[in-house]
Design a protein around this motif. Structure first.
Motif, PDB file in Angstrom:
ATOM      1  N   GLY A  70      15.566   2.554  32.329  1.00 54.34           N
ATOM      2  CA  GLY A  70      16.372   1.635  33.127  1.00 54.34           C
ATOM      3  C   GLY A  70      17.794   2.080  33.357  1.00 54.34           C
ATOM      4  N   THR A  71      18.118   3.328  33.073  1.00 62.26           N
ATOM      5  CA  THR A  71      19.494   3.790  33.238  1.00 62.26           C
ATOM      6  C   THR A  71      19.992   3.535  34.658  1.00 62.26           C
ATOM      7  OG1 THR A  71      19.368   5.463  31.521  1.00 62.26           O
ATOM      8  CG2 THR A  71      20.978   5.837  33.257  1.00 62.26           C
ATOM      9  N   GLY A  72      21.108   2.820  34.749  1.00 64.77           N
ATOM     10  CA  GLY A  72      21.710   2.528  36.038  1.00 64.77           C
ATOM     11  C   GLY A  72      21.081   1.389  36.796  1.00 64.77           C
ATOM     12  N   ASP A  73      19.998   0.792  36.244  1.00 64.84           N
ATOM     13  CA  ASP A  73      19.286  -0.266  36.970  1.00 64.84           C
ATOM     14  C   ASP A  73      19.856  -1.651  36.729  1.00 64.84           C
ATOM     15  OD1 ASP A  73      17.601   1.660  37.892  1.00 64.84           O
ATOM     16  OD2 ASP A  73      15.938   1.170  36.555  1.00 64.84           O
ATOM     17  N   HIS A  74      20.692  -1.808  35.695  1.00 67.36           N
ATOM     18  CA  HIS A  74      21.165  -3.131  35.308  1.00 67.36           C
ATOM     19  C   HIS A  74      22.682  -3.122  35.148  1.00 67.36           C
ATOM     20  CE1 HIS A  74      16.948  -4.016  34.489  1.00 67.36           C
ATOM     21  NE2 HIS A  74      16.906  -2.904  33.786  1.00 67.36           N
ATOM     22  N   ALA A  75      23.309  -4.189  35.554  1.00 67.75           N
ATOM     23  CA  ALA A  75      24.764  -4.276  35.492  1.00 67.75           C
ATOM     24  C   ALA A  75      25.205  -5.240  34.390  1.00 67.75           C
ATOM     25  CB  ALA A  75      25.313  -4.739  36.837  1.00 67.75           C
ATOM     26  N   ASP A  76      24.521  -5.213  33.257  1.00 60.25           N
ATOM     27  CA  ASP A  76      24.854  -6.171  32.198  1.00 60.25           C
ATOM     28  C   ASP A  76      25.181  -5.463  30.887  1.00 60.25           C
ATOM     29  OD1 ASP A  76      22.322  -5.244  31.757  1.00 60.25           O
ATOM     30  OD2 ASP A  76      21.340  -7.193  31.882  1.00 60.25           O
TER      31      ASP A  76
ATOM     32  N   LEU B  80      14.588  12.595  30.680  1.00 56.57           N
ATOM     33  CA  LEU B  80      13.594  11.786  29.982  1.00 56.57           C
ATOM     34  C   LEU B  80      14.194  10.428  29.668  1.00 56.57           C
ATOM     35  CD1 LEU B  80      12.324  14.472  27.424  1.00 56.57           C
ATOM     36  CD2 LEU B  80      11.614  14.107  29.800  1.00 56.57           C
ATOM     37  N   ARG B  81      13.503   9.359  30.103  1.00 58.45           N
ATOM     38  CA  ARG B  81      13.988   7.991  29.876  1.00 58.45           C
ATOM     39  C   ARG B  81      12.982   7.209  29.020  1.00 58.45           C
ATOM     40  NH1 ARG B  81      15.874   5.924  35.901  1.00 58.45           N
ATOM     41  NH2 ARG B  81      17.819   7.146  36.087  1.00 58.45           N
ATOM     42  N   PRO B  82      13.072   7.328  27.701  1.00 52.65           N
ATOM     43  CA  PRO B  82      12.122   6.598  26.857  1.00 52.65           C
ATOM     44  C   PRO B  82      12.432   5.110  26.771  1.00 52.65           C
ATOM     45  CG  PRO B  82      13.706   7.758  25.503  1.00 52.65           C
ATOM     46  CD  PRO B  82      13.984   8.176  26.922  1.00 52.65           C
ATOM     47  N   SER B  83      11.386   4.348  26.545  1.00 50.66           N
ATOM     48  CA  SER B  83      11.510   2.920  26.272  1.00 50.66           C
ATOM     49  C   SER B  83      11.849   2.722  24.788  1.00 50.66           C
ATOM     50  CB  SER B  83      10.202   2.211  26.634  1.00 50.66           C
ATOM     51  OG  SER B  83      10.354   0.809  26.553  1.00 50.66           O
TER      52      SER B  83
ATOM     53  N   THR C 163       9.905   8.405  32.892  1.00 48.95           N
ATOM     54  CA  THR C 163      10.091   7.188  32.111  1.00 48.95           C
ATOM     55  C   THR C 163       8.953   7.114  31.103  1.00 48.95           C
ATOM     56  OG1 THR C 163      11.232   6.035  33.902  1.00 48.95           O
ATOM     57  CG2 THR C 163      10.222   4.671  32.188  1.00 48.95           C
ATOM     58  N   LEU C 164       9.289   7.215  29.830  1.00 46.13           N
ATOM     59  CA  LEU C 164       8.293   7.393  28.772  1.00 46.13           C
ATOM     60  C   LEU C 164       8.046   6.080  28.045  1.00 46.13           C
ATOM     61  CD1 LEU C 164       9.687  10.755  27.356  1.00 46.13           C
ATOM     62  CD2 LEU C 164       8.072  10.397  29.249  1.00 46.13           C
ATOM     63  N   THR C 165       6.810   5.595  28.127  1.00 44.84           N
ATOM     64  CA  THR C 165       6.431   4.339  27.483  1.00 44.84           C
ATOM     65  C   THR C 165       5.119   4.513  26.728  1.00 44.84           C
ATOM     66  OG1 THR C 165       5.014   3.399  29.224  1.00 44.84           O
ATOM     67  CG2 THR C 165       7.401   3.159  29.502  1.00 44.84           C
ATOM     68  N   GLY C 166       4.823   3.520  25.909  1.00 52.47           N
ATOM     69  CA  GLY C 166       3.498   3.432  25.324  1.00 52.47           C
ATOM     70  C   GLY C 166       2.511   2.924  26.348  1.00 52.47           C
ATOM     71  N   PRO C 167       1.259   2.672  25.915  1.00 52.76           N
ATOM     72  CA  PRO C 167       0.212   2.307  26.874  1.00 52.76           C
ATOM     73  C   PRO C 167       0.174   0.825  27.237  1.00 52.76           C
ATOM     74  CG  PRO C 167      -0.728   2.537  24.684  1.00 52.76           C
ATOM     75  CD  PRO C 167       0.715   2.943  24.566  1.00 52.76           C
ATOM     76  N   GLU C 168       0.962  -0.010  26.536  1.00 52.52           N
ATOM     77  CA  GLU C 168       0.900  -1.444  26.801  1.00 52.52           C
ATOM     78  C   GLU C 168       2.245  -2.090  26.503  1.00 52.52           C
ATOM     79  OE1 GLU C 168      -1.693  -3.451  24.047  1.00 52.52           O
ATOM     80  OE2 GLU C 168      -1.182  -2.068  22.417  1.00 52.52           O
ATOM     81  N   PRO C 169       2.577  -3.178  27.231  1.00 60.85           N
ATOM     82  CA  PRO C 169       3.804  -3.907  26.923  1.00 60.85           C
ATOM     83  C   PRO C 169       3.595  -4.798  25.700  1.00 60.85           C
ATOM     84  CG  PRO C 169       2.705  -4.920  28.802  1.00 60.85           C
ATOM     85  CD  PRO C 169       1.892  -3.716  28.424  1.00 60.85           C
ATOM     86  N   LEU C 170       4.536  -4.758  24.764  1.00 62.86           N
ATOM     87  CA  LEU C 170       4.416  -5.514  23.527  1.00 62.86           C
ATOM     88  C   LEU C 170       5.696  -6.293  23.254  1.00 62.86           C
ATOM     89  CD1 LEU C 170       2.869  -2.769  21.207  1.00 62.86           C
ATOM     90  CD2 LEU C 170       1.650  -4.696  22.239  1.00 62.86           C
ATOM     91  N   SER C 171       5.530  -7.532  22.798  1.00 59.31           N
ATOM     92  CA  SER C 171       6.659  -8.334  22.338  1.00 59.31           C
ATOM     93  C   SER C 171       6.806  -8.160  20.827  1.00 59.31           C
ATOM     94  CB  SER C 171       6.417  -9.806  22.665  1.00 59.31           C
ATOM     95  OG  SER C 171       5.304 -10.288  21.918  1.00 59.31           O
ATOM     96  N   ILE C 172       7.885  -8.685  20.274  1.00 62.14           N
ATOM     97  CA  ILE C 172       8.048  -8.642  18.816  1.00 62.14           C
ATOM     98  C   ILE C 172       6.903  -9.392  18.119  1.00 62.14           C
ATOM     99  CG2 ILE C 172       9.499  -9.437  16.899  1.00 62.14           C
ATOM    100  CD1 ILE C 172      11.919  -8.537  18.477  1.00 62.14           C
TER     101      ILE C 172
ATOM    102  N   ALA D 288       9.607  -4.937  30.799  1.00 64.35           N
ATOM    103  CA  ALA D 288       8.163  -4.866  30.548  1.00 64.35           C
ATOM    104  C   ALA D 288       7.514  -3.771  31.384  1.00 64.35           C
ATOM    105  CB  ALA D 288       7.520  -6.219  30.842  1.00 64.35           C
ATOM    106  N   THR D 289       8.096  -2.592  31.333  1.00 59.26           N
ATOM    107  CA  THR D 289       7.648  -1.464  32.147  1.00 59.26           C
ATOM    108  C   THR D 289       6.679  -0.582  31.367  1.00 59.26           C
ATOM    109  OG1 THR D 289       9.724  -1.417  33.381  1.00 59.26           O
ATOM    110  CG2 THR D 289       8.412   0.607  33.382  1.00 59.26           C
ATOM    111  N   VAL D 290       5.574  -0.232  31.998  1.00 55.81           N
ATOM    112  CA  VAL D 290       4.630   0.735  31.435  1.00 55.81           C
ATOM    113  C   VAL D 290       4.350   1.774  32.519  1.00 55.81           C
ATOM    114  CG1 VAL D 290       2.280   1.096  30.610  1.00 55.81           C
ATOM    115  CG2 VAL D 290       3.583  -0.871  29.803  1.00 55.81           C
ATOM    116  N   THR D 291       4.471   3.047  32.147  1.00 53.23           N
ATOM    117  CA  THR D 291       4.233   4.118  33.118  1.00 53.23           C
ATOM    118  C   THR D 291       3.160   5.073  32.596  1.00 53.23           C
ATOM    119  OG1 THR D 291       5.753   5.832  32.273  1.00 53.23           O
ATOM    120  CG2 THR D 291       6.720   4.047  33.600  1.00 53.23           C
ATOM    121  N   GLY D 292       2.749   5.971  33.446  1.00 53.48           N
ATOM    122  CA  GLY D 292       1.803   7.004  33.049  1.00 53.48           C
ATOM    123  C   GLY D 292       2.459   8.351  32.830  1.00 53.48           C
ATOM    124  N   ASP D 293       3.783   8.369  32.625  1.00 52.63           N
ATOM    125  CA  ASP D 293       4.483   9.642  32.570  1.00 52.63           C
ATOM    126  C   ASP D 293       4.174  10.458  31.314  1.00 52.63           C
ATOM    127  OD1 ASP D 293       5.564   9.187  35.020  1.00 52.63           O
ATOM    128  OD2 ASP D 293       7.610   8.794  34.333  1.00 52.63           O
TER     129      ASP D 293
END
Length: 284
Positions: free
Chosen positions: A102-108, A132-135, A190-199, A254-259
């Protein structure tokens, strides 16, 4: 010769190990070389300090690629620019930068914005480049280990917000691959795992791994801010952490990619696999 900066951290240490295991010549850069007491065969340990430009040039001499990694903070732009200047001076042709999702995608004020000037510098710096942009790292859950071992609940400032939690070993493997194989120049992964997970999702998987229920407790963001401040964190880091927790809670990460699979040719490891491999930390 591949120069790895931040060579004593979670990702840098593993990148050094992977490259050495593949027979690559590696130069591991750290401010405190004594932290790498027994480097793997083929690994040269060198002192390098981002505030000491001469040390960076010495570290970069003869390198064919540099892996750029710096501890998160508002100083990252200065560190990245200093490393790139040294790489250009030494004639290094390629750079792979570890950034954040999300680098540069949010202004907060999220931490990823600290990476933005460095990303821009890498792209315009005259070297072949990969970003490389890891989650969120699965290893971040190790901060819960003491509470889990004691049977207490995991504090949760992110509600049911989910993230594409990634195994840092996958991030390191992608880094090693992009440093040593063609076809990655000019790419942002953008490097993610295979599924979105909450705490709460991760708590369930940890519980399944250690054989008992792991509870969570909601922490309002104002209380989260107070806890971080009471722990002595710098106000800039406190506000960045709170902004990041809010972003996740609102479902904006909640982003998941195939990278990972795109680079490695296999699916990313699941959080459940990571938890199984590190279960001893949560059981004592």
């Amino acid at each position: 010769m591949i120069l790895v900066t931040g060579a004593t951290g979670t990702i840098g240490r593993e990148v050094v190990r992977l490259l050495a295991a593949r027979g690559e010549r590696v130069r591991a850069m750290t401010r405190t070389p004594g932290k790498i007491a027994s480097p793997p065969p083929g690994v040269e340990v060198v002192r390098g300090d981002f505030t000491d430009p001469e040390s960076l040039v010495v570290a970069a001499e003869g390198a064919t690629a540099v892996f750029m990694l710096s501890a998160p903070g508002p100083w990252m732009a200065e560190h990245d620019e200093a490393m790139l200047a040294a790489a250009r001076s030494a004639g290094v042709p390629r750079a792979v930068k570890l950034s954040a999702i999300g680098t540069g995608d949010h202004a907060d004020g999220r931490a990823g914005d600290w990476h933005l000037p460095g990303e821009q510098a890498v792209r315009s710096g005259g070297l072949a480049w990969t970003v490389l942009r890891p989650s969120w790292f699965a290893s971040n859950t190790l901060r819960w280990a003491e509470a889990v071992r004691a049977g207490g609940p995991i504090p949760n400032p992110m509600g049911t917000g989910a993230q594409g939690v990634v195994d840092p070993a996958d991030v390191a493997e992608v880094a090693a691959r992009t440093l040593t194989s063609p076809g990655h120049d000019g790419h942002v992964y953008t490097l993610t795992g295979p599924e979105p997970l909450s705490i709460p999702d991760m708590a369930v998987r940890l519980g399944e791994t250690i054989g008992r229920t792991v509870e969570t407790v909601e922490v309002p963001l104002d209380d989260y801010r107070d806890r971080l401040s009471a722990a002595g964190l710098d106000p800039v880091f406190v506000e960045t952490a709170v902004a990041g927790a809010r972003l996740v809670a609102e479902g904006r990460n909640a982003t998941v990619t195939g990278d990972v699979e795109r680079v490695l040719g296999r699916a990313p490891r699941t959080f459940a696999v990571w938890a199984h491999d590190h279960r001893a930390a949560f059981t004592g």
